[in-house]
Design a protein around this motif. Structure first.
Motif, short mmCIF file in Angstrom:
data_model
loop_
_atom_site.label_atom_id
_atom_site.label_comp_id
_atom_site.label_asym_id
_atom_site.label_seq_id
_atom_site.Cartn_x
_atom_site.Cartn_y
_atom_site.Cartn_z
N LEU B 12 36.32 28.30 76.49
CA LEU B 12 36.48 29.33 75.38
C LEU B 12 35.17 29.15 74.72
O LEU B 12 34.38 30.11 74.30
N MET B 13 34.84 27.98 74.28
CA MET B 13 33.70 27.62 73.53
C MET B 13 32.40 27.90 74.23
O MET B 13 31.41 27.94 73.51
N ARG B 14 32.10 28.10 75.42
CA ARG B 14 31.23 28.43 76.30
C ARG B 14 30.82 29.80 76.09
O ARG B 14 29.68 30.14 76.52
N ASN B 15 31.85 30.48 75.93
CA ASN B 15 31.64 32.06 75.82
C ASN B 15 31.16 32.51 74.55
O ASN B 15 31.94 32.32 73.55
N PRO B 16 30.01 32.80 74.47
CA PRO B 16 29.47 33.44 73.15
C PRO B 16 30.35 34.53 72.47
O PRO B 16 30.55 34.38 71.25
N SER B 17 30.73 35.46 73.09
CA SER B 17 31.55 36.57 72.39
C SER B 17 32.99 35.95 71.82
O SER B 17 33.48 36.27 70.81
N VAL B 19 33.41 32.91 70.78
CA VAL B 19 32.97 32.15 69.72
C VAL B 19 32.87 32.96 68.48
O VAL B 19 33.50 32.49 67.46
N LEU B 20 32.42 34.10 68.79
CA LEU B 20 31.77 35.16 67.66
C LEU B 20 33.22 35.63 67.15
O LEU B 20 33.50 35.84 65.80
N GLY B 21 34.06 36.03 68.16
CA GLY B 21 35.41 36.53 67.67
C GLY B 21 36.35 35.53 66.93
O GLY B 21 36.89 35.85 65.92
N PHE B 22 36.18 34.20 67.44
CA PHE B 22 37.07 33.14 66.67
C PHE B 22 36.48 33.13 65.20
O PHE B 22 37.06 32.73 64.22
N SER B 23 35.07 32.96 65.20
CA SER B 23 34.46 32.66 63.61
C SER B 23 34.85 33.96 62.94
O SER B 23 35.04 33.55 61.59
N LEU B 24 34.71 35.14 63.44
CA LEU B 24 35.11 36.27 62.46
C LEU B 24 36.47 36.09 62.20
O LEU B 24 36.77 36.26 60.85
N LEU B 25 37.36 35.73 63.02
CA LEU B 25 38.79 35.53 62.64
C LEU B 25 38.94 34.64 61.53
O LEU B 25 39.59 34.69 60.66
N LEU B 270 34.52 44.81 61.81
CA LEU B 270 34.46 43.55 62.16
C LEU B 270 36.01 42.75 62.42
O LEU B 270 36.22 42.10 63.24
N PHE B 271 36.98 43.26 61.52
CA PHE B 271 38.25 42.77 61.90
C PHE B 271 38.75 43.20 63.23
O PHE B 271 39.34 42.38 63.91
N LEU B 277 37.55 40.75 70.62
CA LEU B 277 36.77 39.75 71.35
C LEU B 277 37.67 38.48 71.79
O LEU B 277 37.66 38.02 72.65
N VAL B 278 38.47 38.14 70.67
CA VAL B 278 39.68 37.08 71.07
C VAL B 278 40.42 37.46 72.10
O VAL B 278 40.86 36.62 72.81
N GLY B 279 41.04 38.73 72.17
CA GLY B 279 41.99 39.12 73.40
C GLY B 279 41.06 38.97 74.53
O GLY B 279 41.79 38.49 75.37
#
Lengths: 345, 292
Positions: B12-17, B19-25, B270-271, B277-279
């Motif tokens: 999961l952490m290798r996938n940039p999108s 990481v972006l999704g989780f960070s936003l969340l 963004l929400f 992205l997480v999905g």
């Protein structure tokens, strides 16, 4: 194939019956006093004596047992007597017939950019897998899918109307509306763009088109994202197939492989999804027509809902459900016709 | 921690999108938690945006109201507390409708026969009314308001889960371990709960995550139409509804009311993007077959 179609047709009345039960159930949850508003022009309602009110209740069978009322309601609905629309200030049937062409026009024209751009982007992405184009298109898809239609619509409205002044909201400019409503303007199809051309009024045609561009862009935006994803994954799957490898091995040019061998097969899932999408386009007009202040079925439904115009709400629900059910039936049959694997399983 | 779980997290952490999704969340979660600190509530109901001025004309951002003022209300306050509204609607609707879908789908799939037939035809009927329209209609009949919106979204939101879980169960039902459990006399209830569901649940979780975004959009759309949250409630959709009325009457006035759209709009995009992205990321990791 025949058995499949027959089975689908046998299910149709069952589903329609279910929908009518849901709709009827919702009406009944209101109680007979509030229901009167659905049958009588509310302006008259205050002037009637309690005795007259009772008579009206009797006439529309608001006092009968549930089953009798259901049958009566169904009979009225099927014969086109849908009640009085508060929002439209006319019978619901007329209100719908007057607004429908605008929505049909919007939804139909949207199909063209949606399908062409969506499929095109999907194929480009799949052919250039993991290259820059692919990443770019995929980012576009994710962001596009996350963009609520009304937010996008408001941005379009702000940029193309407030700032640039290109695409005004509404259905027609005032002068064009006058032309369309004048007796010299003959209504052949009730689709205003077509009628304008048939009447030789090119200026009206352009005006109608200018009013359509922004809502069409808004409706298409969301579905580009969706369709390109489906096309891309379907195309990727097809490209791994043996017959593609064979085609390449026998030395065919790459564009022949893509266009002749791969694309046709990749279109099968796109047809099902695409058909469902056309139906969803109709539902999407609810929001888009509100954003751009257009008259049509969508804004009619939304306004009816906010003003608690129950007769109109019920009729719209039935109408949209009918489109959905019949549309799905057509898609399923088409799908079975295109893909032999479905009809024999 | 099990090595398998570790490997999943690593992927999961290798996938940039992802990481972006989780960070936003995480960002939105923090905002939702510390909302009372950023914008201290000024009345007994913190979700009602306090009235900044009685002048209804929109006012551009100032130091006091960093996102501007619309309909006399501070947009910044509405965006911050609207995060809580979005989480509330998204999570409650998704959880409840997924559970209902799980119940109906697993009963239909596991028992089969006429029960399956009836439940699936009911599912078909519920699927025959377009979602946004069903939501509008039910909300109108229930009498508007955010809770009514949630009820209507739940009522018409369980079908996809039901179909998915039924299909999966039909596959799993024939597996050796389920047949073995039944042969040993384990009760149906236990077989479903202990053997069938754990083997079919991942696609459901992924589907539910991917649905949260579109649910939040639909709920906001209802508020946008004036059917959802009451006037002045901290909700992104209602903020945008104010903006619409001003835009329609503002030809040629350039970006005069941009802040009324851009701030609540960005928050929403963004929400929704975060959940999508997480999905996507969860799907890629847990079910590579579905990767698109």
């Amino acid at each position: 194939m025949v058995a499949y179609v027959i089975r689908r047709f046998l299910l149709l009345p069952l589903i329609l019956f279910g929908i009518s039960l849901i709709v009827f159930g919702m009406i009944q949850s209101l109680g007979s006093d509030r229901l009167l508003a659905a049958y009588v022009n509310p302006g008259l309602l205050d002037k009637l004596t309690p005795n007259q009110l009772e008579k009206i209740k009797e006439k529309y069978g608001l006092k009968d047992p549930m089953v009798v009322r259901y049958v009566k309601w169904l009979k009225n609905t099927l014969s086109g007597d849908l009640g009085w629309s508060v929002v439209g200030k006319e019978p619901v049937k007329d209100a719908i017939l007057n607004r429908l062409p605008w929505t049909v026009e919007l939804a139909l024209y949207s199909i063209i950019p949606v399908v062409f751009v969506g499929v095109w982007l999907g194929i480009i992405a799949a052919v250039n897998r993991d290259k820059f184009v692919d990443h770019f298109v995929r980012i576009f898809a994710v962001v596009g899918w996350s963009f609520p239609d009304f937010v996008f619509g408001l941005l379009v409205l702000m940029i193309f109307y407030s700032v640039l002044g290109w695409f005004p909201p509404g259905n027609l400019s005032f002068w064009a509306d006058t032309v369309v409503k004048s007796p010299e303007f003959r209504r052949f199809t009730s689709l205003v763009t077509l009628d304008a051309l048939l009447n030789g009024r090119f200026d009206v045609f352009v005006d109608a088109l200018l009013h359509l561009i922004a809502p069409i862009l808004t409706l298409s935006w969301l579905w580009w994202a969706y369709l390109l994803r489906i096309t891309r994954s379907s195309m990727l799957e097809v490209l791994t197939k043996e017959y593609i490898r064979t085609a390449r091995a026998k030395g065919l040019a790459e564009n022949v492989v893509i266009n002749k061998h791969a694309r046709k097969n990749a279109m099968i899932p796109v047809i099902t999804v695409g058909g469902g999408m056309v139906i969803q386009l109709f539902a999407g007009t609810v929001i888009v027509e509100m954003v751009f202040n257009r008259t049509g079925m969508g804004s009619f439904t939304a306004t009816a809902a906010t003003q608690l115009d129950y007769a109109s709400i019920m009729a719209s629900t039935l109408f949209y459900s009918l489109i959905l059910v019949i549309g799905n039936l057509v898609i399923d049959i088409l799908y079975a016709a295109v893909d032999p694997r479905i009809r024999f399983s | 921690m099990r090595t398998e779980t570790k490997r999943m997290i690593k992927r999961l952490m290798r996938n940039p999108s992802a990481v972006l999704g989780f960070s936003l969340l995480i960002f939105f979660t923090i905002i939702a938690i510390i909302a009372p600190i950023i914008c201290p509530p000024q009345s007994y109901d913190p979700y009602m945006i306090p009235i900044a001025t009685w002048d209804k004309t929109p006012q551009p951002p100032t130091a006091e109201h960093p996102f501007g003022v619309i309909d006399g209300r501070d947009i910044f306050y509405g965006v911050i507390w609207g995060t809580r509204t979005a989480f509330k609607v998204g999570l409650i609707v998704t959880l409840t409708s997924t559970v209902i879908g799980l119940l109906i789908g697993s009963v239909a799939g596991y028992f089969g026969g006429w029960l399956d037939e009836i439940l699936m035809r009911i599912t078909d009927i519920f699927l025959s009314i377009p979602y946004i329209l069903a939501a509008i209609v039910v909300t109108a009949f229930l009498g508007m308001g955010l809770n009514k919106v949630m009820i209507s979204l739940i009522t018409f939101g369980w079908m996809a889960t039901a179909r998915l879980i039924r299909g999966n169960i039909l596959q799993v039902r024939e597996e050796q371990y389920v047949l073995a459990a039944r042969a040993l006399g384990v009760s149906d209830y236990l077989v479903i709960l202990k053997h069938v569901l754990p083997n079919t649940i991942f696609p459901v979780i992924i589907q539910a995550t991917m649905r949260i975004g579109s649910l939040v959009i639909t709920a906001a759309a209802l508020s946008f139409l004036g059917l959802g949250a009451p006037v002045g409630y901290a909700d992104w959709g209602s903020l945008l509804n104010f903006a619409r009325n001003w835009l329609l009457g503002a030809s040629g006035e350039a970006f005069k009311y941009w802040y009324a759209i851009v701030y609540p709009g960005t928050a929403m995009v963004l929400f929704v993007l975060a959940w999508n992205l997480v999905g996507d990321a969860l799907r890629d990791v847990f079910d590579p077959r579905l990767r698109g």
